[in-house]
Design a protein around this motif. Sequence first.
Motif, PDB file in Angstrom:
ATOM      1  N   THR A 288     -10.752 -37.640 -17.123  1.00 52.95           N
ATOM      2  CA  THR A 288      -9.602 -38.188 -16.399  1.00 52.95           C
ATOM      3  C   THR A 288      -8.329 -38.009 -17.205  1.00 52.95           C
ATOM      4  OG1 THR A 288      -9.987 -40.369 -17.338  1.00 52.95           O
ATOM      5  CG2 THR A 288     -10.997 -39.911 -15.190  1.00 52.95           C
TER       6      THR A 288
ATOM      7  N   LEU B 268     -16.890 -37.565 -16.576  1.00 48.35           N
ATOM      8  CA  LEU B 268     -15.707 -37.215 -15.803  1.00 48.35           C
ATOM      9  C   LEU B 268     -14.498 -37.230 -16.710  1.00 48.35           C
ATOM     10  CD1 LEU B 268     -14.331 -36.809 -13.034  1.00 48.35           C
ATOM     11  CD2 LEU B 268     -14.078 -39.268 -12.934  1.00 48.35           C
TER      12      LEU B 268
ATOM     13  N   GLY C 232     -17.430 -42.986 -17.328  1.00 45.55           N
ATOM     14  CA  GLY C 232     -18.433 -42.789 -16.300  1.00 45.55           C
ATOM     15  C   GLY C 232     -18.990 -41.380 -16.211  1.00 45.55           C
TER      16      GLY C 232
ATOM     17  N   GLU D 183      -9.468 -50.305  -2.638  1.00 46.64           N
ATOM     18  CA  GLU D 183     -10.553 -49.720  -3.415  1.00 46.64           C
ATOM     19  C   GLU D 183      -9.943 -48.792  -4.459  1.00 46.64           C
ATOM     20  OE1 GLU D 183     -12.817 -47.622  -0.462  1.00 46.64           O
ATOM     21  OE2 GLU D 183     -14.067 -49.390  -0.079  1.00 46.64           O
TER      22      GLU D 183
ATOM     23  N   TRP E 265      -7.166 -46.631  -2.522  1.00 49.14           N
ATOM     24  CA  TRP E 265      -7.441 -46.426  -1.102  1.00 49.14           C
ATOM     25  C   TRP E 265      -7.458 -47.763  -0.383  1.00 49.14           C
ATOM     26  CZ3 TRP E 265      -8.702 -41.658   1.236  1.00 49.14           C
ATOM     27  CH2 TRP E 265      -8.756 -40.570   0.353  1.00 49.14           C
TER      28      TRP E 265
ATOM     29  N   TRP F  21     -10.859 -45.543  -6.934  1.00 50.63           N
ATOM     30  CA  TRP F  21     -11.780 -44.443  -7.204  1.00 50.63           C
ATOM     31  C   TRP F  21     -11.321 -43.693  -8.449  1.00 50.63           C
ATOM     32  CZ3 TRP F  21     -15.853 -42.601  -3.949  1.00 50.63           C
ATOM     33  CH2 TRP F  21     -16.070 -43.410  -2.839  1.00 50.63           C
TER      34      TRP F  21
ATOM     35  N   ARG G  55     -19.694 -39.747 -13.146  1.00 51.50           N
ATOM     36  CA  ARG G  55     -19.267 -38.973 -11.985  1.00 51.50           C
ATOM     37  C   ARG G  55     -18.160 -39.697 -11.250  1.00 51.50           C
ATOM     38  NH1 ARG G  55     -24.757 -40.608  -9.027  1.00 51.50           N
ATOM     39  NH2 ARG G  55     -24.021 -42.599  -8.297  1.00 51.50           N
ATOM     40  N   ARG G  56     -17.502 -38.970 -10.349  1.00 55.31           N
ATOM     41  CA  ARG G  56     -16.427 -39.544  -9.554  1.00 55.31           C
ATOM     42  C   ARG G  56     -17.008 -40.547  -8.582  1.00 55.31           C
ATOM     43  NH1 ARG G  56     -13.831 -39.488  -4.911  1.00 55.31           N
ATOM     44  NH2 ARG G  56     -11.580 -39.358  -4.832  1.00 55.31           N
ATOM     45  N   GLY G  57     -16.309 -41.666  -8.430  1.00 56.23           N
ATOM     46  CA  GLY G  57     -16.815 -42.638  -7.480  1.00 56.23           C
ATOM     47  C   GLY G  57     -15.980 -43.903  -7.434  1.00 56.23           C
ATOM     48  N   LEU G  58     -16.382 -44.782  -6.535  1.00 57.89           N
ATOM     49  CA  LEU G  58     -15.756 -46.082  -6.354  1.00 57.89           C
ATOM     50  C   LEU G  58     -16.031 -46.940  -7.578  1.00 57.89           C
ATOM     51  CD1 LEU G  58     -14.372 -48.157  -4.469  1.00 57.89           C
ATOM     52  CD2 LEU G  58     -16.651 -48.697  -3.602  1.00 57.89           C
ATOM     53  N   ARG G  59     -14.988 -47.615  -8.061  1.00 55.09           N
ATOM     54  CA  ARG G  59     -15.146 -48.470  -9.237  1.00 55.09           C
ATOM     55  C   ARG G  59     -14.907 -49.922  -8.859  1.00 55.09           C
ATOM     56  NH1 ARG G  59     -15.359 -45.649 -14.245  1.00 55.09           N
ATOM     57  NH2 ARG G  59     -15.626 -47.756 -15.007  1.00 55.09           N
ATOM     58  N   LYS G  60     -15.796 -50.779  -9.268  1.00 50.27           N
ATOM     59  CA  LYS G  60     -15.670 -52.222  -9.048  1.00 50.27           C
ATOM     60  C   LYS G  60     -15.169 -52.931 -10.311  1.00 50.27           C
ATOM     61  CE  LYS G  60     -17.637 -52.196  -4.927  1.00 50.27           C
ATOM     62  NZ  LYS G  60     -16.985 -52.643  -3.710  1.00 50.27           N
TER      63      LYS G  60
END
Length: 74
Positions: free
Chosen positions: A4, A2, A10, A71, A30, A73, A12-17
């Motif tokens: 940025t 991805l 990473g 959250e 979010w 992302w 792909r796009r997604g939630l990151r912890k």
Amino acid sequence: MLDTGSTRIGARRGLRKDWARLTGHTVEVWLLGEHIMTGVVDQAAPDDSVLWIAAAGANTRRLFDKRTGYEVWV
């Protein structure tokens, strides 16, 4: 990977912890399904508990706390 902006993180796009690894990356913040803001991570706690989004234009630097339910992302 991805793209940025000037950095890559990473596959792909997604939630990151792993907030501590996001310094310098553009992210979306979010809360409860509502988009709060998009910005560049200025700083993040090593334990992934909080991060700061850099000031931009009229917006001041903002702190987000994972325990509150925010959250991030990418």
